[in-house]
Every structure is written in C-alpha cells, then in structure tokens.
Scaffold this motif. Structure first.
Motif, PDB file in Angstrom:
ATOM      1  N   HIS A   1      16.266   9.814  -4.045  1.00 48.57           N
ATOM      2  CA  HIS A   1      17.626   9.576  -3.564  1.00 48.57           C
ATOM      3  C   HIS A   1      18.521   8.876  -4.596  1.00 48.57           C
ATOM      4  N   GLY A   2      18.001   8.616  -5.782  1.00 51.54           N
ATOM      5  CA  GLY A   2      18.799   8.023  -6.847  1.00 51.54           C
ATOM      6  C   GLY A   2      19.352   6.647  -6.516  1.00 51.54           C
ATOM      7  N   LEU A   3      18.542   5.821  -5.854  1.00 48.46           N
ATOM      8  CA  LEU A   3      18.995   4.488  -5.431  1.00 48.46           C
ATOM      9  C   LEU A   3      18.694   3.439  -6.492  1.00 48.46           C
ATOM     10  N   ARG A   4      19.542   2.427  -6.571  1.00 44.91           N
ATOM     11  CA  ARG A   4      19.309   1.286  -7.466  1.00 44.91           C
ATOM     12  C   ARG A   4      18.558   0.238  -6.648  1.00 44.91           C
ATOM     13  N   ALA A   5      17.299   0.023  -6.962  1.00 40.63           N
ATOM     14  CA  ALA A   5      16.477  -0.860  -6.145  1.00 40.63           C
ATOM     15  C   ALA A   5      15.623  -1.780  -7.002  1.00 40.63           C
ATOM     16  N   THR A   6      15.314  -2.950  -6.423  1.00 41.15           N
ATOM     17  CA  THR A   6      14.361  -3.870  -7.029  1.00 41.15           C
ATOM     18  C   THR A   6      13.305  -4.201  -5.984  1.00 41.15           C
ATOM     19  N   LEU A   7      12.130  -4.549  -6.466  1.00 43.85           N
ATOM     20  CA  LEU A   7      11.020  -4.905  -5.590  1.00 43.85           C
ATOM     21  C   LEU A   7      10.475  -6.243  -6.038  1.00 43.85           C
TER      22      LEU A   7
ATOM     23  N   MET B   1       6.719  -8.712   0.908  1.00 39.37           N
ATOM     24  CA  MET B   1       7.351  -7.806  -0.031  1.00 39.37           C
ATOM     25  C   MET B   1       8.826  -7.700   0.333  1.00 39.37           C
ATOM     26  N   LYS B   2       9.677  -7.633  -0.688  1.00 36.78           N
ATOM     27  CA  LYS B   2      11.111  -7.501  -0.459  1.00 36.78           C
ATOM     28  C   LYS B   2      11.654  -6.413  -1.371  1.00 36.78           C
ATOM     29  N   ILE B   3      12.332  -5.449  -0.772  1.00 38.91           N
ATOM     30  CA  ILE B   3      12.997  -4.390  -1.526  1.00 38.91           C
ATOM     31  C   ILE B   3      14.494  -4.597  -1.338  1.00 38.91           C
ATOM     32  N   ILE B   4      15.226  -4.651  -2.446  1.00 35.86           N
ATOM     33  CA  ILE B   4      16.677  -4.784  -2.397  1.00 35.86           C
ATOM     34  C   ILE B   4      17.271  -3.517  -2.976  1.00 35.86           C
ATOM     35  N   ILE B   5      18.046  -2.812  -2.151  1.00 28.94           N
ATOM     36  CA  ILE B   5      18.704  -1.585  -2.586  1.00 28.94           C
ATOM     37  C   ILE B   5      20.188  -1.873  -2.663  1.00 28.94           C
ATOM     38  N   LYS B   6      20.738  -1.762  -3.865  1.00 33.51           N
ATOM     39  CA  LYS B   6      22.167  -1.993  -4.058  1.00 33.51           C
ATOM     40  C   LYS B   6      22.859  -0.643  -4.070  1.00 33.51           C
ATOM     41  N   GLY B   7      24.096  -0.657  -3.609  1.00 33.09           N
ATOM     42  CA  GLY B   7      24.640   0.666  -3.479  1.00 33.09           C
ATOM     43  C   GLY B   7      26.113   0.803  -3.522  1.00 33.09           C
ATOM     44  N   GLY B   8      26.633   1.433  -2.667  1.00 31.10           N
ATOM     45  CA  GLY B   8      27.962   1.953  -2.617  1.00 31.10           C
ATOM     46  C   GLY B   8      27.798   3.265  -1.898  1.00 31.10           C
ATOM     47  N   GLU B   9      28.362   4.304  -2.434  1.00 30.06           N
ATOM     48  CA  GLU B   9      28.293   5.607  -1.780  1.00 30.06           C
ATOM     49  C   GLU B   9      26.856   6.128  -1.683  1.00 30.06           C
ATOM     50  N   GLU B  10      26.057   5.907  -2.725  1.00 28.23           N
ATOM     51  CA  GLU B  10      24.664   6.377  -2.691  1.00 28.23           C
ATOM     52  C   GLU B  10      23.891   5.732  -1.548  1.00 28.23           C
ATOM     53  N   LEU B  11      24.079   4.428  -1.378  1.00 32.92           N
ATOM     54  CA  LEU B  11      23.395   3.713  -0.299  1.00 32.92           C
ATOM     55  C   LEU B  11      23.896   4.187   1.060  1.00 32.92           C
ATOM     56  N   THR B  12      25.198   4.292   1.215  1.00 29.67           N
ATOM     57  CA  THR B  12      25.779   4.728   2.490  1.00 29.67           C
ATOM     58  C   THR B  12      25.265   6.114   2.871  1.00 29.67           C
TER      59      THR B  12
ATOM     60  N   PHE C   1       0.821  -1.208   0.000  1.00 31.64           N
ATOM     61  CA  PHE C   1       0.000   0.000   0.000  1.00 31.64           C
ATOM     62  C   PHE C   1       0.858   1.262   0.000  1.00 31.64           C
ATOM     63  N   CYS C   2       2.131   1.128   0.362  1.00 33.11           N
ATOM     64  CA  CYS C   2       3.046   2.271   0.426  1.00 33.11           C
ATOM     65  C   CYS C   2       3.913   2.404  -0.817  1.00 33.11           C
ATOM     66  N   ILE C   3       3.640   1.649  -1.863  1.00 30.80           N
ATOM     67  CA  ILE C   3       4.471   1.658  -3.064  1.00 30.80           C
ATOM     68  C   ILE C   3       4.676   3.074  -3.621  1.00 30.80           C
ATOM     69  N   PRO C   4       3.651   3.918  -3.723  1.00 26.46           N
ATOM     70  CA  PRO C   4       3.911   5.268  -4.249  1.00 26.46           C
ATOM     71  C   PRO C   4       4.942   6.038  -3.420  1.00 26.46           C
ATOM     72  N   LYS C   5       4.839   5.964  -2.095  1.00 25.32           N
ATOM     73  CA  LYS C   5       5.810   6.651  -1.233  1.00 25.32           C
ATOM     74  C   LYS C   5       7.205   6.052  -1.382  1.00 25.32           C
ATOM     75  N   ILE C   6       7.266   4.719  -1.441  1.00 25.32           N
ATOM     76  CA  ILE C   6       8.550   4.034  -1.560  1.00 25.32           C
ATOM     77  C   ILE C   6       9.213   4.382  -2.894  1.00 25.32           C
ATOM     78  N   THR C   7       8.438   4.357  -3.975  1.00 28.02           N
ATOM     79  CA  THR C   7       8.968   4.682  -5.297  1.00 28.02           C
ATOM     80  C   THR C   7       9.481   6.122  -5.344  1.00 28.02           C
ATOM     81  N   GLU C   8       8.729   7.039  -4.782  1.00 31.29           N
ATOM     82  CA  GLU C   8       9.153   8.436  -4.739  1.00 31.29           C
ATOM     83  C   GLU C   8      10.460   8.580  -3.963  1.00 31.29           C
ATOM     84  N   PHE C   9      10.550   7.909  -2.825  1.00 24.49           N
ATOM     85  CA  PHE C   9      11.759   7.968  -2.003  1.00 24.49           C
ATOM     86  C   PHE C   9      12.967   7.433  -2.777  1.00 24.49           C
TER      87      PHE C   9
END
Length: 80
Positions: free
Chosen positions: A39-45, A52-63, A27-35
């Motif tokens: 923040h320019g994150l590389r994420a999969t849902l 539900m599982k969200i995986i955010i891959k990163g490096g400096e952006e994630l940190t 139900f929070c997908i619109p808020k999650i997608t906007e976030f």
C-alpha cells in the motif's frame, strides 16, 4: 490491540495511525511488512518484549488505505 487515528485539520501529512498490540504481534511481521509495502505507506515499528507499536504517517495514502487497514486488522485473530 488498539488503533488510534489522529488527524490534523490544517496539515493532512501530519495525520497518523498508531497501532499498539502485545508482543505476539511480532509473529505477524512478514504479513505486516508485505501489507505496508503493497500500500506504499510510511510506517515505523517499535517493539520490546512487552508490546509492539506501528506508526503509519500519511495523508492521502493513509486515508485511502484505512478500509484495507481495518480489514487487515480484523482478519488477524487478535484478542481485542
């Protein structure tokens, strides 16, 4: 809800944050997608009718985004 951060000592681009929650999180997908886009994150849902599982891959952006991610999750009225 559970959020697990995995860091690679030799390759920071291999760092990832895995957030799992019940299907009510959908139900929070619109808020999650906007976030994620803000923040320019590389994420999969991934989701099914149980969770539900969200995986955010990163490096400096994630940190750099970790404090904001913590704040975002804590403001979402999920049962922990």
């Amino acid at each position: 809800m559970r959020a697990v951060l995995t860091q690679d000592l030799f390759n920071e681009r291999a760092d990832k944050l895995v957030i799992t929650t019940c299907a009510d999180g959908l139900f929070c997908i619109p808020k999650i997608t906007e976030f994620i886009h803000t923040h320019g994150l590389r994420a999969t849902l991934n989701s099914d009718f149980r969770g539900m599982k969200i995986i955010i891959k990163g490096g400096e952006e994630l940190t750099d985004a970790l404090p904001e991610i913590r704040r975002f999750i804590s403001n979402q009225h999920y049962k922990r």
